[in-house]
Design a protein around this motif. Structure first.
Motif, PDB file in Angstrom:
ATOM      1  N   LEU A 171     -18.478  53.629  56.805  1.00  0.00           N
ATOM      2  CA  LEU A 171     -18.529  55.101  56.836  1.00  0.00           C
ATOM      3  C   LEU A 171     -17.500  55.708  55.884  1.00  0.00           C
ATOM      4  N   THR A 172     -16.284  55.187  55.932  1.00  0.00           N
ATOM      5  CA  THR A 172     -15.236  55.764  55.092  1.00  0.00           C
ATOM      6  C   THR A 172     -15.498  55.504  53.611  1.00  0.00           C
ATOM      7  N   SER A 173     -16.220  54.429  53.328  1.00  0.00           N
ATOM      8  CA  SER A 173     -16.532  54.134  51.918  1.00  0.00           C
ATOM      9  C   SER A 173     -17.733  54.923  51.425  1.00  0.00           C
ATOM     10  N   ASN A 174     -18.494  55.476  52.349  1.00  0.00           N
ATOM     11  CA  ASN A 174     -19.735  56.159  51.954  1.00  0.00           C
ATOM     12  C   ASN A 174     -19.827  57.557  52.554  1.00  0.00           C
ATOM     13  N   LEU A 175     -18.704  58.260  52.570  1.00  0.00           N
ATOM     14  CA  LEU A 175     -18.702  59.584  53.193  1.00  0.00           C
ATOM     15  C   LEU A 175     -19.656  60.551  52.514  1.00  0.00           C
ATOM     16  N   ARG A 176     -19.728  60.453  51.183  1.00  0.00           N
ATOM     17  CA  ARG A 176     -20.628  61.345  50.441  1.00  0.00           C
ATOM     18  C   ARG A 176     -22.078  61.120  50.846  1.00  0.00           C
ATOM     19  N   THR A 177     -22.445  59.821  50.961  1.00  0.00           N
ATOM     20  CA  THR A 177     -23.815  59.484  51.345  1.00  0.00           C
ATOM     21  C   THR A 177     -24.100  60.018  52.752  1.00  0.00           C
ATOM     22  N   VAL A 178     -23.138  59.796  53.647  1.00  0.00           N
ATOM     23  CA  VAL A 178     -23.327  60.255  55.026  1.00  0.00           C
ATOM     24  C   VAL A 178     -23.443  61.780  55.048  1.00  0.00           C
TER      25      VAL A 178
ATOM     26  N   ILE B 196     -13.560  64.015  49.870  1.00  0.00           N
ATOM     27  CA  ILE B 196     -12.802  63.831  51.102  1.00  0.00           C
ATOM     28  C   ILE B 196     -11.922  62.589  50.928  1.00  0.00           C
ATOM     29  N   PRO B 197     -10.627  62.785  51.001  1.00  0.00           N
ATOM     30  CA  PRO B 197      -9.761  61.627  50.776  1.00  0.00           C
ATOM     31  C   PRO B 197      -9.768  60.676  51.970  1.00  0.00           C
ATOM     32  N   VAL B 198      -9.660  59.412  51.677  1.00  0.00           N
ATOM     33  CA  VAL B 198      -9.687  58.398  52.734  1.00  0.00           C
ATOM     34  C   VAL B 198      -8.538  57.425  52.501  1.00  0.00           C
ATOM     35  N   SER B 199      -7.819  57.141  53.553  1.00  0.00           N
ATOM     36  CA  SER B 199      -6.767  56.137  53.448  1.00  0.00           C
ATOM     37  C   SER B 199      -6.643  55.428  54.792  1.00  0.00           C
ATOM     38  N   VAL B 200      -6.942  54.133  54.785  1.00  0.00           N
ATOM     39  CA  VAL B 200      -6.863  53.362  56.024  1.00  0.00           C
ATOM     40  C   VAL B 200      -5.408  52.936  56.225  1.00  0.00           C
ATOM     41  N   ASP B 201      -4.838  53.434  57.312  1.00  0.00           N
ATOM     42  CA  ASP B 201      -3.443  53.131  57.615  1.00  0.00           C
ATOM     43  C   ASP B 201      -3.405  51.950  58.589  1.00  0.00           C
ATOM     44  N   PRO B 202      -2.872  50.792  58.160  1.00  0.00           N
ATOM     45  CA  PRO B 202      -2.879  49.607  59.039  1.00  0.00           C
ATOM     46  C   PRO B 202      -2.223  49.878  60.390  1.00  0.00           C
ATOM     47  N   ALA B 203      -1.170  50.691  60.403  1.00  0.00           N
ATOM     48  CA  ALA B 203      -0.486  50.964  61.678  1.00  0.00           C
ATOM     49  C   ALA B 203      -1.417  51.720  62.628  1.00  0.00           C
ATOM     50  N   SER B 204      -2.160  52.704  62.088  1.00  0.00           N
ATOM     51  CA  SER B 204      -3.090  53.471  62.936  1.00  0.00           C
ATOM     52  C   SER B 204      -4.199  52.569  63.470  1.00  0.00           C
ATOM     53  N   VAL B 205      -4.702  51.689  62.584  1.00  0.00           N
ATOM     54  CA  VAL B 205      -5.789  50.793  63.006  1.00  0.00           C
ATOM     55  C   VAL B 205      -5.280  49.830  64.081  1.00  0.00           C
ATOM     56  N   THR B 206      -4.055  49.335  63.894  1.00  0.00           N
ATOM     57  CA  THR B 206      -3.479  48.430  64.894  1.00  0.00           C
ATOM     58  C   THR B 206      -3.342  49.147  66.234  1.00  0.00           C
TER      59      THR B 206
ATOM     60  N   ALA C  25      -8.890  57.609  59.239  1.00  0.00           N
ATOM     61  CA  ALA C  25      -8.819  57.303  57.806  1.00  0.00           C
ATOM     62  C   ALA C  25      -8.868  58.593  56.981  1.00  0.00           C
ATOM     63  N   VAL C  26      -9.724  59.532  57.404  1.00  0.00           N
ATOM     64  CA  VAL C  26      -9.828  60.795  56.661  1.00  0.00           C
ATOM     65  C   VAL C  26      -8.549  61.621  56.812  1.00  0.00           C
ATOM     66  N   MET C  27      -8.058  61.714  58.047  1.00  0.00           N
ATOM     67  CA  MET C  27      -6.835  62.504  58.254  1.00  0.00           C
ATOM     68  C   MET C  27      -5.654  61.872  57.521  1.00  0.00           C
ATOM     69  N   ASN C  28      -5.587  60.551  57.560  1.00  0.00           N
ATOM     70  CA  ASN C  28      -4.525  59.876  56.805  1.00  0.00           C
ATOM     71  C   ASN C  28      -4.704  60.115  55.315  1.00  0.00           C
ATOM     72  N   GLY C  29      -5.981  60.108  54.890  1.00  0.00           N
ATOM     73  CA  GLY C  29      -6.278  60.360  53.482  1.00  0.00           C
ATOM     74  C   GLY C  29      -5.762  61.732  53.069  1.00  0.00           C
ATOM     75  N   PHE C  30      -5.989  62.721  53.930  1.00  0.00           N
ATOM     76  CA  PHE C  30      -5.488  64.072  53.644  1.00  0.00           C
ATOM     77  C   PHE C  30      -3.973  64.044  53.486  1.00  0.00           C
ATOM     78  N   LEU C  31      -3.315  63.368  54.425  1.00  0.00           N
ATOM     79  CA  LEU C  31      -1.849  63.346  54.385  1.00  0.00           C
ATOM     80  C   LEU C  31      -1.349  62.632  53.127  1.00  0.00           C
ATOM     81  N   VAL C  32      -1.987  61.512  52.801  1.00  0.00           N
ATOM     82  CA  VAL C  32      -1.553  60.750  51.621  1.00  0.00           C
ATOM     83  C   VAL C  32      -1.763  61.574  50.357  1.00  0.00           C
TER      84      VAL C  32
END
Lengths: 236, 419
Positions: free
Chosen positions: B348-355, B376-386, B36-43
């Motif tokens: 985790l991805t929704s609370n990266l700052r807290t973590v 830290i950008p976050v983007s959940v890519d459905p294809a990656s999750v699948t 999610a983080v790496m995808n977030g970076f790319l997005v």
């Protein structure tokens, strides 16, 4: 005298086990046959090979040699899957240790053989199966203990569940290995009575391995085992 | 459904199986978060590159011996190209920028000086004082300062506030053809916010006309940004643009003119994509190790439930049925683990700052200077999750087969024997 053709016929069955460097011959050419509706006792001392013979007749194990005919068809060389299917459709077992699955309820334990026999195509018959299992438990007097797990039942009750499980598919052959061996006298009497009555009602060929002469006395005929052979005896 | 209920009962009553699920879940959660983080970076990189440099860029190159191309030439040539929504001229120039006064602009060693990419753009400076209409080239003392929109990070570094004056030094081609220094004064008009640290650190926008005037630059643009329609494929548009430019003789022979946003982002995007690939492989090993312990867990279950297996076989279960039962049990464990992992990963991805705070005790671990983005950008890519779910299930299937086959091979009479 039962004139019906034998449902199960064993011809010259032999079985031996490796013990260290030598082989122990347990069965040395056993001939035995079972007819529909007949209740036979298989007697013999401990270690005489009663359980081994039951295992061979029930397709739980393979003989070294000899033939086993089920309704005239040779079954001693069936593959593992085929013998499993034959077992599911033709043989019911009652074990001394009950052998119920502790995680399942009485109803689920009784349902198991039906589900295994039905394979994956049981969806349409699901309701019928549960009804049959409830009836089977009702016949053994446990109609109100459907949801109890084995640990919540007495020894006699567990064996009655095992009998219901063995008979739910109405198998032509019922093999019982010391079915009363772990029960007190009162429970033994009830379980034996049930086994004999239901076996006869369903016209199953019943073979009961026992060393209890009280049990054998209630059977139609007795075969005894010694020295790896069987011989026919009349009930006392 | 008795066998399934048996499997579910095993699962519920055996902490070891639950433990396996948790282990798989942790692996899945970590990989989910990393992806999610790496995808977030790319997005976010894509967004920033496209908004900053357009969906495609035409470099306005021409031979000195020939008449330069005009913006109107590009407009005319590309008017009929499908997918082109808008063209924007932009004038890019390198310069050193610093606080005005003192020695900042005269001493290149000064820490008050920043190398800056100046972009002359047409928006947002309309009506600003010195927006080009009033600014004059080589503005010295007394000239009207040119407004500048300076990157927020650069402004912070130079300790500048809105309205402050900045000095600029650059080089232009002198009358004798040799580089000649050029100094000018700007006024901080506003702050450039792109969310990307590097862009905010080394970029400034100024009115294009004023910059062209200052640099005595003709034609007054070095690039043409191509904005595409939302449904257009930038790669296809860039190809069509290139073709149209050649047709209109606005291209130099053998020289690529049009770069897509992806080509413009080139090295950085490739680096992040490579990193995503590498991290995916590395972290998938965690999932594999977690799934591998299914072998141990299910083998233990097979050993403990040996008698049950014997009973099932005695009642007519084929070896194949036993295999399916234990594979299904492995799948139940894995599906539960994936469920745990997805929930935990989402949290985790929704609370990266807290973590981040928990881990570092309040210090920033993901610093914008290093990671380019403030958050830290976050983007959940459905294809990656699948893919993650499918790969985990596939691994679990393979690992479940080992104990399942072992269970199916047990001799019935041995299994039933009192132990």
């Amino acid at each position: 005298m039962n004139d019906a053709p034998p449902v199960l016929k064993a011809l010259q069955l032999t079985k031996s086990y490796r013990v260290g460097a030598s082989r122990l011959e347990v069965l040395r050419g056993v001939d035995v046959e079972l007819r529909p509706g007949e209740v036979r006792a298989l007697m013999g001392a401990s270690g005489s090979g009663k359980s081994t013979l039951l295992n061979l007749l029930g397709l739980l194990d393979k003989p070294d040699s000899g033939k086993l005919l089920l309704n005239g068809r040779e079954v001693q060389n069936l593959g593992r899957a085929a013998s499993s299917r034959t077992r599911a459709s033709s043989v019911g077992f009652v074990f001394q240790q009950f052998q119920l699955l502790p995680e399942l309820s009485a109803l689920e334990n009784v349902l198991l053989p039906r589900r295994l026999l039905a394979g994956w195509n049981w969806w349409g018959r699901r309701g019928n199966e549960r009804r049959a299992a409830r009836e089977a438990l009702g016949m053994v007097g446990l109609g109100k203990r459907l949801r109890h797990r084995p640990a919540q039942l007495s020894g006699g009750e567990q064996q009655r569940v095992a009998i219901a499980r063995a008979l739910i598919c109405q198998p032509p052959i019922l093999l019982a290995d010391e079915p009363t061996g772990n029960l007190d006298r009162g429970s033994s009497e009830e379980v034996l009575e049930l086994l004999l009555r239901l076996g006869r009602e369903m016209r199953s060929a019943v073979l009961i391995a026992t060393h209890d002469s009280d049990v054998s006395a209630r059977c139609d005929s007795i075969v005894t085992m010694s020295d790896g052979l069987v011989r026919l005896a009349e009930p006392a | 459904m008795t066998l399934l209920s048996l499997g579910l009962t095993y699962f519920r009553r055996r902490p070891l199986l639950l433990f396996s699920s948790v282990a798989i879940g942790l692996g899945v959660a970590v990989l989910f978060t990393v992806l999610a983080v790496m995808n977030g970076f790319l997005v976010e990189l894509e967004k920033s590159i496209r908004s900053f440099s357009g969906d495609a860029v035409i470099e306005n190159r021409y031979l000195p011996s020939r008449e330069p191309f005009r913006f109107a030439d590009y407009q005319a040539a590309l008017a009929q190209v499908d997918g082109v929504q808008r063209l924007e001229p932009r004038l890019g120039w390198y310069a050193l920028v610093g606080r005005r006064g003192g020695h900042a602009v005269t001493d290149p060693r000064s820490t008050d000086l920043s190398g800056m990419m100046l972009f002359g753009v047409d928006d947002a400076f309309a009506n600003a004082e010195g927006d080009g209409a009033t600014a004059t080239g080589g503005n010295g003392d007394g000239a009207v300062p040119i407004p500048m929109r300076l990157g927020r990070q650069a402004a912070q570094r130079l300790q500048l506030e809105i309205g402050d004056e900045l000095g600029l030094i650059t080089f232009v081609q002198g009358g004798d053809g040799r580089p000649a220094p050029l100094r000018a004064t700007f006024r901080l008009h506003s702050l450039l916010r792109t969310g990307r640290f590097d862009q905010e650190m080394d970029t400034a926008h100024v009115p294009r006309a004023a910059l062209a005037n200052l640099l005595q630059r003709d034609p007054p643009f070095t690039q043409v940004l191509v904005r595409t329609t939302p449904d257009a494929d930038p790669l296809q548009v860039a190809e069509d643009v290139e073709t149209a430019l050649k047709k209109a003789k606005l291209a130099l022979p053998g020289y690529p003119r049009t770069l897509t946003w992806r080509e413009k982002g080139g090295t950085l995007l490739k680096a992040v994509e490579n990193q995503r690939g590498m991290l995916s492989i590395v972290f998938f090993f965690i999932v594999l190790v977690a799934a591998y312990q299914l072998v141990a867990t299910l083998t233990l279950t097979v050993t403990e439930k040996r008698r049950d297996i014997g009973v099932l076989r005695a009642l007519g279960a084929t070896p194949g049925r036993i295999v399916r039962f234990f594979v299904a049990l492995g799948m139940v464990v894995t599906v539960a683990g994936i469920g745990i992992g997805l929930v935990l990963g989402q949290w985790l991805t929704s609370n990266l700052r807290t973590v981040e705070k928990w881990i570092s005790g309040g210090e920033r671990i993901f610093r914008a200077e290093v990671y380019k983005f403030e958050d830290i950008p976050v983007s959940v890519d459905p294809a990656s999750v699948t893919l993650l779910i499918a790969a985990t299930l596939a691994a679990a299937l393979v690992f479940s087969l080992v104990p399942a086959l072992r269970a199916a091979r047990l001799r019935i009479v041995d299994s039933l024997r009192k132990r």
